[in-house]
Design an enzyme around this catalytic site. Structure first.
Site, PDB file in Angstrom:
ATOM      1  N   SER A   9      71.856  58.082  79.600  1.00 14.73           N
ATOM      2  CA  SER A   9      71.082  58.713  80.672  1.00 14.73           C
ATOM      3  C   SER A   9      69.725  59.118  80.118  1.00 14.73           C
ATOM      4  O   SER A   9      69.641  59.952  79.213  1.00 14.73           O
ATOM      5  CB  SER A   9      71.802  59.959  81.186  1.00 14.73           C
ATOM      6  N   HIS A  34      71.043  54.313  82.468  1.00 13.18           N
ATOM      7  CA  HIS A  34      71.394  55.217  83.564  1.00 13.18           C
ATOM      8  C   HIS A  34      70.177  56.080  83.909  1.00 13.18           C
ATOM      9  O   HIS A  34      69.633  56.792  83.068  1.00 13.18           O
ATOM     10  CB  HIS A  34      72.564  56.098  83.127  1.00 13.18           C
ATOM     11  N   ASP A  36      68.798  58.991  86.355  1.00  8.06           N
ATOM     12  CA  ASP A  36      69.193  60.087  87.244  1.00  8.06           C
ATOM     13  C   ASP A  36      68.025  60.480  88.135  1.00  8.06           C
ATOM     14  O   ASP A  36      66.996  60.954  87.649  1.00  8.06           O
ATOM     15  CB  ASP A  36      69.644  61.291  86.412  1.00  8.06           C
ATOM     16  N   MET A  38      66.787  62.896  91.087  1.00  3.11           N
ATOM     17  CA  MET A  38      67.132  64.183  91.701  1.00  3.11           C
ATOM     18  C   MET A  38      65.957  64.681  92.543  1.00  3.11           C
ATOM     19  O   MET A  38      64.801  64.500  92.165  1.00  3.11           O
ATOM     20  CB  MET A  38      67.432  65.218  90.612  1.00  3.11           C
ATOM     21  N   HIS A  67      71.394  56.380  89.612  1.00  2.00           N
ATOM     22  CA  HIS A  67      72.257  57.416  90.187  1.00  2.00           C
ATOM     23  C   HIS A  67      71.393  58.290  91.091  1.00  2.00           C
ATOM     24  O   HIS A  67      70.605  59.101  90.605  1.00  2.00           O
ATOM     25  CB  HIS A  67      72.863  58.211  89.019  1.00  2.00           C
ATOM     26  N   MET A  69      70.768  61.177  93.394  1.00  2.00           N
ATOM     27  CA  MET A  69      71.223  62.518  93.817  1.00  2.00           C
ATOM     28  C   MET A  69      70.164  63.068  94.753  1.00  2.00           C
ATOM     29  O   MET A  69      69.459  64.044  94.436  1.00  2.00           O
ATOM     30  CB  MET A  69      71.423  63.400  92.566  1.00  2.00           C
ATOM     31  N   MET A 138      82.004  62.232  88.546  1.00  2.00           N
ATOM     32  CA  MET A 138      81.200  63.281  87.903  1.00  2.00           C
ATOM     33  C   MET A 138      82.131  64.254  87.187  1.00  2.00           C
ATOM     34  O   MET A 138      83.017  64.842  87.807  1.00  2.00           O
ATOM     35  CB  MET A 138      80.377  64.041  88.947  1.00  2.00           C
ATOM     36  N   GLY A 143      73.062  67.678  88.478  1.00  2.00           N
ATOM     37  CA  GLY A 143      71.793  68.407  88.496  1.00  2.00           C
ATOM     38  C   GLY A 143      71.160  68.573  87.128  1.00  2.00           C
ATOM     39  O   GLY A 143      69.936  68.610  87.019  1.00  2.00           O
ATOM     40  N   ASP A 176      80.488  60.506  84.212  1.00  2.00           N
ATOM     41  CA  ASP A 176      79.141  61.042  83.964  1.00  2.00           C
ATOM     42  C   ASP A 176      79.191  62.556  83.813  1.00  2.00           C
ATOM     43  O   ASP A 176      79.580  63.261  84.752  1.00  2.00           O
ATOM     44  CB  ASP A 176      78.248  60.647  85.156  1.00  2.00           C
ATOM     45  N   GLY A 178      78.754  65.535  80.285  1.00  2.00           N
ATOM     46  CA  GLY A 178      79.475  66.153  79.172  1.00  2.00           C
ATOM     47  C   GLY A 178      80.280  65.169  78.343  1.00  2.00           C
ATOM     48  O   GLY A 178      81.257  65.551  77.700  1.00  2.00           O
ATOM     49  N   GLY A 198      73.943  61.374  78.069  1.00  2.00           N
ATOM     50  CA  GLY A 198      72.555  61.735  77.796  1.00  2.00           C
ATOM     51  C   GLY A 198      72.444  62.377  76.434  1.00  2.00           C
ATOM     52  O   GLY A 198      72.033  61.755  75.447  1.00  2.00           O
TER      53      GLY A 198
HETATM   54  C1  DX5 Z   1      73.920  65.018  85.743  1.00  2.00           C
HETATM   55  C2  DX5 Z   1      73.524  63.593  85.474  1.00  2.00           C
HETATM   56  C3  DX5 Z   1      74.006  63.065  84.174  1.00  2.00           C
HETATM   57  C4  DX5 Z   1      73.461  63.763  82.972  1.00  2.00           C
HETATM   58  C5  DX5 Z   1      74.368  63.519  81.803  1.00  2.00           C
HETATM   59  O1  DX5 Z   1      73.581  65.340  87.046  1.00  2.00           O
HETATM   60  O2  DX5 Z   1      74.047  62.766  86.488  1.00  2.00           O
HETATM   61  O3  DX5 Z   1      73.754  61.668  84.096  1.00  2.00           O
HETATM   62  O4  DX5 Z   1      72.178  63.371  82.643  1.00  2.00           O
HETATM   63  O5  DX5 Z   1      73.919  64.265  80.721  1.00  2.00           O
HETATM   64  P1  DX5 Z   1      74.879  64.740  79.549  1.00  2.00           P
HETATM   65  O6  DX5 Z   1      75.445  63.526  78.931  1.00  2.00           O
HETATM   66  O7  DX5 Z   1      73.962  65.481  78.647  1.00  2.00           O
HETATM   67  O8  DX5 Z   1      75.940  65.629  80.168  1.00  2.00           O
HETATM   68 ZN    ZN Z   2      73.956  60.547  86.287  1.00  6.42          ZN
END
Ligand code: DX5
Ligand code: ZN
Length: 221
Positions: A9, A34, A36, A38, A67, A69, A138, A143, A176, A178, A198
């Site tokens: 990510s 990936h 993100d 937002m 992705h 959001m 998720m 976020g 996705d 943690g 990420g």
């Molecule tokens: C959260 C995102 C994830 C996030 C993952 O809303 O969709 O893709 O960036 O980041 P890590 O891997 O640090 O949890």
């Molecule tokens: Zn994501």
């Protein structure tokens, strides 16, 4: 068993050098990029739009796993596709009609994904399976990067695995949030075939990215 796909990510990348970061994770063995997106409305954070994808696209060969959001989402699908999205993943809650949104994604020529938040039941997938190329579970509330994996989602991954196997279609099961070396293993055991990460990928120097990715995949290093 097929090799687990790793989707770094870019949210955790150095945004002042985004192109170099994307090229670096590709060289380090990433399978998907990936992205993100937002909007500060569907989720409490704002990131990037199609213009950034478009400028990255010529530099990266691996597919863009986008992705979304954002809400509303339908009006932006074509713009993200035109900017280079290969997979467009949406949340049912982005509304108003998830089935129609998936049809609209298919009409752009992109692959279609549906993402389930931690509080969204896995049964939501049932009437959508025949349209899906990817299911995104998720394991944090969307976020922000850097949150802790919510263990209760492992059961949801298992149940999604069963549903996907039952429908007989080739659907990527991606997780996705943690994802680190420990939770990656748990996700793979639960049936995930792709992992977004990420923080765990973009840690250390660029020289470390290949090792970070290999560790998530479970390759001994
Ligand atoms: C959260 C995102 C994830 C996030 C993952 O809303 O969709 O893709 O960036 O980041 P890590 O891997 O640090 O949890
Ligand atoms: Zn994501």
């Amino acid at each position: 068993m097929a090799r687990t796909l790793i989707a770094p990510s870019i949210l955790a990348a150095d945004f002042s050098k985004l192109g170099e970061e994307a090229v670096a994770v590709e060289a380090a063995g990433a399978d998907l990029l990936h992205v993100d997106v937002m909007d500060g409305h569907f989720v409490p954070n704002i990131t990037i739009g199609p213009v950034v994808l478009k400028s990255l696209k010529p530099h990266v060969k691996i597919p863009f796993d986008v992705h979304l959001m954002i809400s509303p989402v339908d009006a932006y699908l074509q713009a993200f596709r035109d900017a280079g999205a290969d997979i467009l993943t949406v949340h049912p809650e982005a509304g108003p009609h998830i089935h129609r949104t998936l049809q609209a994604i298919k009409a752009t020529g992109a692959k279609a994904g549906a993402s389930l938040n931690p509080g969204t039941p896995v049964e939501t997938l049932e009437p959508l399976l025949d349209q899906l190329d990817l299911v995104l579970i998720m394991s944090v509330n969307p976020g922000f990067g850097g949150q802790s994996f919510i263990a209760s989602q492992l059961r949801k991954i298992e149940r999604a695995r069963t549903m996907i196997d039952g429908c007989g279609r080739d659907i990527i099961l991606e997780v996705d949030g943690g994802v680190n070396e420990t939770t990656a293993r748990q996700c793979i055991e639960a049936g995930a075939t792709a992992l977004v990460a990420g923080t765990a990928v973009f840690s250390g120097d660029r020289a470390d990215y290949a090792r970070n990715i290999a560790r998530l995949r479970g390759d001994a290093r």
